[in-house]
Design a protein around this motif. Structure first.
Motif, PDB file in Angstrom:
ATOM      1  N   GLY A 228      27.399  31.004  59.272  1.00  0.00           N
ATOM      2  CA  GLY A 228      26.285  30.189  59.731  1.00  0.00           C
ATOM      3  C   GLY A 228      24.919  30.675  59.304  1.00  0.00           C
ATOM      4  N   VAL A 229      24.865  31.779  58.591  1.00  0.00           N
ATOM      5  CA  VAL A 229      23.589  32.346  58.147  1.00  0.00           C
ATOM      6  C   VAL A 229      23.061  31.558  56.941  1.00  0.00           C
ATOM      7  CG1 VAL A 229      22.415  34.400  57.277  1.00  0.00           C
ATOM      8  CG2 VAL A 229      24.228  34.624  58.998  1.00  0.00           C
ATOM      9  N   LYS A 230      21.801  31.190  56.980  1.00  0.00           N
ATOM     10  CA  LYS A 230      21.147  30.452  55.898  1.00  0.00           C
ATOM     11  C   LYS A 230      19.907  31.217  55.433  1.00  0.00           C
ATOM     12  CE  LYS A 230      23.679  26.620  56.596  1.00  0.00           C
ATOM     13  NZ  LYS A 230      24.615  26.044  55.602  1.00  0.00           N
ATOM     14  N   SER A 231      19.615  31.100  54.152  1.00  0.00           N
ATOM     15  CA  SER A 231      18.408  31.753  53.632  1.00  0.00           C
ATOM     16  C   SER A 231      17.756  30.861  52.577  1.00  0.00           C
ATOM     17  CB  SER A 231      18.735  33.131  53.045  1.00  0.00           C
ATOM     18  OG  SER A 231      19.690  33.027  52.009  1.00  0.00           O
ATOM     19  N   LEU A 232      16.484  31.088  52.388  1.00  0.00           N
ATOM     20  CA  LEU A 232      15.699  30.280  51.454  1.00  0.00           C
ATOM     21  C   LEU A 232      14.562  31.117  50.892  1.00  0.00           C
ATOM     22  CD1 LEU A 232      14.943  27.415  50.269  1.00  0.00           C
ATOM     23  CD2 LEU A 232      13.469  27.162  52.291  1.00  0.00           C
ATOM     24  N   ALA A 233      14.368  31.065  49.582  1.00  0.00           N
ATOM     25  CA  ALA A 233      13.220  31.720  48.938  1.00  0.00           C
ATOM     26  C   ALA A 233      12.059  30.728  48.897  1.00  0.00           C
ATOM     27  CB  ALA A 233      13.580  32.179  47.536  1.00  0.00           C
ATOM     28  N   LEU A 234      10.992  31.036  49.616  1.00  0.00           N
ATOM     29  CA  LEU A 234       9.863  30.120  49.689  1.00  0.00           C
ATOM     30  C   LEU A 234       9.141  30.040  48.343  1.00  0.00           C
ATOM     31  CD1 LEU A 234       8.295  30.993  53.160  1.00  0.00           C
ATOM     32  CD2 LEU A 234      10.044  29.302  52.602  1.00  0.00           C
ATOM     33  N   PRO A 235       8.735  28.839  47.954  1.00  0.00           N
ATOM     34  CA  PRO A 235       8.007  28.701  46.688  1.00  0.00           C
ATOM     35  C   PRO A 235       6.660  29.422  46.743  1.00  0.00           C
ATOM     36  CG  PRO A 235       7.962  26.649  47.941  1.00  0.00           C
ATOM     37  CD  PRO A 235       8.923  27.556  48.639  1.00  0.00           C
ATOM     38  N   GLY A 236       6.327  30.081  45.646  1.00  0.00           N
ATOM     39  CA  GLY A 236       5.020  30.736  45.538  1.00  0.00           C
ATOM     40  C   GLY A 236       4.865  31.992  46.344  1.00  0.00           C
ATOM     41  N   GLY A 237       5.983  32.633  46.769  1.00  0.00           N
ATOM     42  CA  GLY A 237       5.864  33.761  47.682  1.00  0.00           C
ATOM     43  C   GLY A 237       6.048  35.129  47.079  1.00  0.00           C
ATOM     44  N   GLY A 238       6.566  35.219  45.863  1.00  0.00           N
ATOM     45  CA  GLY A 238       6.843  36.524  45.269  1.00  0.00           C
ATOM     46  C   GLY A 238       5.765  36.963  44.295  1.00  0.00           C
ATOM     47  N   PHE A 239       5.768  38.246  43.983  1.00  0.00           N
ATOM     48  CA  PHE A 239       4.854  38.821  42.993  1.00  0.00           C
ATOM     49  C   PHE A 239       5.665  39.454  41.868  1.00  0.00           C
ATOM     50  CE2 PHE A 239       1.880  39.243  46.677  1.00  0.00           C
ATOM     51  CZ  PHE A 239       0.823  38.541  46.138  1.00  0.00           C
ATOM     52  N   ASN A 240       5.248  39.231  40.649  1.00  0.00           N
ATOM     53  CA  ASN A 240       5.787  40.021  39.544  1.00  0.00           C
ATOM     54  C   ASN A 240       5.102  41.379  39.541  1.00  0.00           C
ATOM     55  OD1 ASN A 240       7.517  38.001  38.472  1.00  0.00           O
ATOM     56  ND2 ASN A 240       5.756  37.029  37.491  1.00  0.00           N
ATOM     57  N   PRO A 241       5.844  42.453  39.289  1.00  0.00           N
ATOM     58  CA  PRO A 241       5.181  43.766  39.246  1.00  0.00           C
ATOM     59  C   PRO A 241       4.207  43.820  38.085  1.00  0.00           C
ATOM     60  CG  PRO A 241       7.429  43.924  38.459  1.00  0.00           C
ATOM     61  CD  PRO A 241       7.286  42.540  39.017  1.00  0.00           C
ATOM     62  N   PRO A 242       3.076  44.493  38.250  1.00  0.00           N
ATOM     63  CA  PRO A 242       2.123  44.602  37.142  1.00  0.00           C
ATOM     64  C   PRO A 242       2.695  45.415  35.998  1.00  0.00           C
ATOM     65  CG  PRO A 242       1.482  46.024  38.972  1.00  0.00           C
ATOM     66  CD  PRO A 242       2.623  45.201  39.455  1.00  0.00           C
ATOM     67  N   GLU A 243       2.209  45.126  34.805  1.00  0.00           N
ATOM     68  CA  GLU A 243       2.670  45.858  33.628  1.00  0.00           C
ATOM     69  C   GLU A 243       1.992  47.218  33.540  1.00  0.00           C
ATOM     70  OE1 GLU A 243       2.051  43.526  30.169  1.00  0.00           O
ATOM     71  OE2 GLU A 243       3.514  41.973  30.744  1.00  0.00           O
ATOM     72  N   LYS A 244       2.693  48.174  32.965  1.00  0.00           N
ATOM     73  CA  LYS A 244       2.136  49.511  32.775  1.00  0.00           C
ATOM     74  C   LYS A 244       0.980  49.446  31.776  1.00  0.00           C
ATOM     75  CE  LYS A 244       4.905  53.001  32.913  1.00  0.00           C
ATOM     76  NZ  LYS A 244       5.912  54.055  32.624  1.00  0.00           N
ATOM     77  N   ARG A 245      -0.060  50.189  32.047  1.00  0.00           N
ATOM     78  CA  ARG A 245      -1.243  50.203  31.165  1.00  0.00           C
ATOM     79  C   ARG A 245      -1.203  51.478  30.318  1.00  0.00           C
ATOM     80  NH1 ARG A 245      -4.777  46.409  33.585  1.00  0.00           N
ATOM     81  NH2 ARG A 245      -3.390  45.048  34.781  1.00  0.00           N
ATOM     82  N   ILE A 246      -0.822  51.320  29.081  1.00  0.00           N
ATOM     83  CA  ILE A 246      -0.764  52.447  28.147  1.00  0.00           C
ATOM     84  C   ILE A 246      -1.311  52.008  26.798  1.00  0.00           C
ATOM     85  CG2 ILE A 246       1.174  53.630  29.270  1.00  0.00           C
ATOM     86  CD1 ILE A 246       3.028  52.324  27.242  1.00  0.00           C
ATOM     87  N   ARG A 247      -1.657  53.002  25.958  1.00  0.00           N
ATOM     88  CA  ARG A 247      -2.147  52.729  24.605  1.00  0.00           C
ATOM     89  C   ARG A 247      -1.406  53.593  23.595  1.00  0.00           C
ATOM     90  NH1 ARG A 247      -7.328  52.116  27.171  1.00  0.00           N
ATOM     91  NH2 ARG A 247      -8.103  50.013  26.782  1.00  0.00           N
ATOM     92  N   ALA A 248      -1.430  53.139  22.360  1.00  0.00           N
ATOM     93  CA  ALA A 248      -0.845  53.932  21.278  1.00  0.00           C
ATOM     94  C   ALA A 248      -1.575  55.271  21.159  1.00  0.00           C
ATOM     95  CB  ALA A 248      -0.923  53.162  19.961  1.00  0.00           C
ATOM     96  N   LYS A 249      -0.879  56.302  20.715  1.00  0.00           N
ATOM     97  CA  LYS A 249      -1.439  57.650  20.668  1.00  0.00           C
ATOM     98  C   LYS A 249      -2.699  57.734  19.830  1.00  0.00           C
ATOM     99  CE  LYS A 249       2.934  60.093  21.494  1.00  0.00           C
ATOM    100  NZ  LYS A 249       3.898  61.085  20.945  1.00  0.00           N
ATOM    101  N   GLU A 250      -2.765  56.944  18.747  1.00  0.00           N
ATOM    102  CA  GLU A 250      -3.926  57.045  17.862  1.00  0.00           C
ATOM    103  C   GLU A 250      -5.171  56.354  18.428  1.00  0.00           C
ATOM    104  OE1 GLU A 250      -1.335  53.585  16.412  1.00  0.00           O
ATOM    105  OE2 GLU A 250      -1.056  55.647  17.131  1.00  0.00           O
TER     106      GLU A 250
END
Length: 381
Positions: A228-250
């Motif tokens: 009897g358990v029901k679940s639902l993912a609400l629209p617009g509720g999640g976050f994508n993790p931010p991308e790592k901020r790195i640069r090339a060595k040069e």
């Protein structure tokens, strides 16, 4: 008058890409490009005794670091007017739709501008502050009071500001209500919508926002978790993790990282099946975080027969220094990127039904107003 009664047409022949048409000529033609409209606007303001000057800008979003580059007319692709009225500065753009009034900040966020004055001058840097109002709010109400196995009545409202809102104004203002309804029925019915009953659109000049509301019915994709358990993912509720901020060595490792200015908000309300009780419902954790100069916020609440969620995200800094970025790189693994799951358990009891602060539904407040609760009011973690 310049916005509404003079059509915008680019004129680039015979030196027209740099030399504006005169005010009288533009008025006789009833068309002109940004240069011609600016010349006409300046002439009208001069006759009205309003101090004003033309200002060159870059509309393509590539004016970051303009002060470090060699001067070139090609750095600019637009011109507008900066006027002084009663000691206050106002920006006027004759190419904008007539719903855009003089504003104390340009409609587009510029970093550098070049005023054109008789005595000459250099580039000016415009200040920046985090947006006080979201540039986009999505309101989604799911009325599931009829039950888990019945189609829900859905009301979806989007509030758009800035250029996207003005683009919508240009697109929708020429359509009749019947044409809008027909277009949405042809193109939107499918995954979310089973029927579309009504489509309403308006541009709120006071709020400087395009407001589109779609009402209809749709099936709610409840997950059956057994017993009897029901679940639902609400629209617009999640976050994508931010991308790592790195640069090339040069590359220079001490340079800051850029954040695009943005402020978005999602508000979802579920009118719970009338056969259920509030204590039988639970939800994912709230979020109150800041990483890489950006705020992340999510809050849930359950009361008065509805489960409410609000999720906001805003750029707090347009540049993040290298040391801060390196610190936040180490925090990405712990970032809560969970979808906004809500769960019904007929035999369970929600021990955390009391929210930290009340979360309004999609209809309880005016979401076009100032100070909408799309961000945390307390300190970030």
């Amino acid at each position: 008058m310049v916005q509404q009664d003079v059509r915008y047409i680019y004129v680039g022949l015979n030196g027209g890409n740099l030399t504006p048409a005169g005010a009288d000529e533009t008025w006789q033609r009833r068309y002109g490009d940004c240069k011609a409209k600016t010349a006409l606007l300046l002439a009208l303001l001069r006759e009205l005794g309003v101090e004003a000057e033309p200002v060159l800008v870059n509309n393509s979003g590539t004016d970051d670091g303009m002060d470090q580059r060699l001067p070139s007319p090609r750095m600019f692709d637009h011109v507008l007017v900066r006027a002084s009225i009663d000691g206050k500065i106002y920006w006027l753009d004759g190419t904008m739709p007539a719903v855009v009034p003089p504003t104390q900040e340009p409609v587009i966020s510029y970093r550098w501008v070049l005023p054109l004055t008789r005595q000459g001058g250099g580039l000016e840097r415009l200040g920046w502050a985090p947006a006080s109002r979201p540039n986009e709010i999505t309101l989604f109400e799911i009325d599931a009071r009829a039950g888990f196995d019945k189609p829900a009545r859905i009301t979806n409202t989007t509030i758009k500001r800035g250029i996207e809102g003005l683009q919508q104004e240009v697109q929708f203002s020429v359509a009749t209500p019947t044409q809008l309804l027909s277009a949405f029925r042809q193109n939107a019915i499918g995954n979310t919508w089973q029927t579309i009953e009504d489509v309403q659109w308006r541009y709120d000049a006071k709020a400087q926002a395009s407001i589109l509301t779609v009402v209809g019915t749709g099936a709610v994709d409840w997950d059956d978790d057994g017993d009897g358990v029901k679940s639902l993912a609400l629209p617009g509720g999640g976050f994508n993790p931010p991308e790592k901020r790195i640069r090339a060595k040069e590359q220079d490792q001490a340079l800051p990282f850029y954040n695009k200015p943005d402020f978005s908000c999602h508000v979802t309300t579920v009118r719970l099946p009338s056969t259920t009780r509030a204590e039988q419902w639970s939800h994912k954790d709230d979020i109150n975080n800041r990483m890489f100069g950006r705020a992340y916020y999510r809050a849930f609440d359950i009361y008065d027969g509805s489960l409410r969620m609000i999720r906001g995200s805003r750029t707090e800094q347009t540049e993040v220094d290298a040391s801060k970025a390196q610190h936040d790189n180490g925090r990405i693994a712990a970032f809560d990127n969970s979808m906004a799951w809500i769960t019904y358990n007929p035999s369970g009891k929600n021990t955390d039904a009391q929210a930290r602060s009340r979360v309004p539904t999609t209809t309880e407040i005016d979401w076009t107003g100032d100070n909408v609760p799309c961000l945390a009011s307390g300190p970030d973690r």
